[in-house]
Design a protein around this motif. Sequence first.
Motif, PDB file in Angstrom:
ATOM      1  N   PHE A 164       7.459  -2.110   6.205  1.00  0.00           N
ATOM      2  CA  PHE A 164       7.560  -3.341   6.282  1.00  0.00           C
ATOM      3  C   PHE A 164       8.707  -4.019   5.070  1.00  0.00           C
ATOM      4  O   PHE A 164       8.659  -3.713   4.627  1.00  0.00           O
ATOM      5  CB  PHE A 164       6.719  -4.259   5.860  1.00  0.00           C
ATOM      6  N   GLY A 165       9.890  -4.066   5.778  1.00  0.00           N
ATOM      7  CA  GLY A 165      10.881  -3.873   4.740  1.00  0.00           C
ATOM      8  C   GLY A 165      11.316  -2.599   4.512  1.00  0.00           C
ATOM      9  O   GLY A 165      11.656  -1.606   5.181  1.00  0.00           O
ATOM     10  N   THR A 166      11.299  -2.669   3.061  1.00  0.00           N
ATOM     11  CA  THR A 166      11.369  -1.541   2.955  1.00  0.00           C
ATOM     12  C   THR A 166      10.021  -0.605   2.321  1.00  0.00           C
ATOM     13  O   THR A 166      10.124   0.068   1.173  1.00  0.00           O
ATOM     14  CB  THR A 166      12.580  -1.575   0.974  1.00  0.00           C
ATOM     15  N   GLN A 167       9.047  -1.644   2.726  1.00  0.00           N
ATOM     16  CA  GLN A 167       8.249  -0.912   1.775  1.00  0.00           C
ATOM     17  C   GLN A 167       7.357   0.273   3.404  1.00  0.00           C
ATOM     18  O   GLN A 167       7.563  -0.343   3.756  1.00  0.00           O
ATOM     19  CB  GLN A 167       7.058  -1.942   1.359  1.00  0.00           C
TER      20      GLN A 167
END
Length: 269
Positions: A24-27
């Motif tokens: 999720f995004g950069t995670q």
Amino acid sequence: MSETPASQQTLEPLVELLGVEKAFGTQKVLRGVDLKLFESETLVVIGRSGSGKSVTIKHVVGLEAPDRGQVLVFGRDMAKLSRKERDQARLRMGYLFQSSALLNWMTIEENVELPLLEHRADLSASERRQLVAEKLKLVEMEAAAGKYPGQISGGMKKRAALARAIVLGPRIILYDEPTSGLDPVIARTIDEVIANTGKTLKASQVVVTHDMDSAYRVGHRIAMLYEGRIIASGTPEEIKSTNHPVVQQFITGSPHGPITDGLLAQNKH
């Protein structure tokens, strides 16, 4: 409480996750999850809060799609199904949300009847009432049929939500932190309901939790999710006796070990 199902060596899994990755995004949450669910077993996925347990079962029901890897349900890749085919697959699955997600303006009986109104137009009103009554009895909630969610306890809400999740007779039932926020006595009653539901309906079940007492009570098999991967899987006895340092620290709740050492190292950076 749980009895080990027949040997799984020759069985095809009902659900299989192959190298599932999700960010999720950069995670990065899932970093290559491999997991199987077999016929008539209850699989418990354990792990720390925020480890991706809920994200994992959302992939099974098609609420999330993997960035990489495959999610096979009933032998078919969920990502390759049409919307209609995915909806049909979901009708064979029941999902118990962590929040229970009951509609406050409807009685318990009306909440449980909702999936029948939406997906079983062939049933008469009396047939719907009979199915609702059967499922409420299974989860020991028949006496609360006419009450509203605001009039019952947290444990009763979980049982009512489970009755709604199973009213269509699913082959697979998914539980998201079913004992979260409940006291130990009520949590144990929920565990008994989970075990009895799986046995009565001959359903396969996935329970995600960080409650080890619950995991041992309901699980035929336990798998631990850590840093985006399944790092151990086995029967409750095998998990209890494992030498894996991360699993041992988690199941014993020790403040010292690789989990906390890793957190300290991250905080220094």
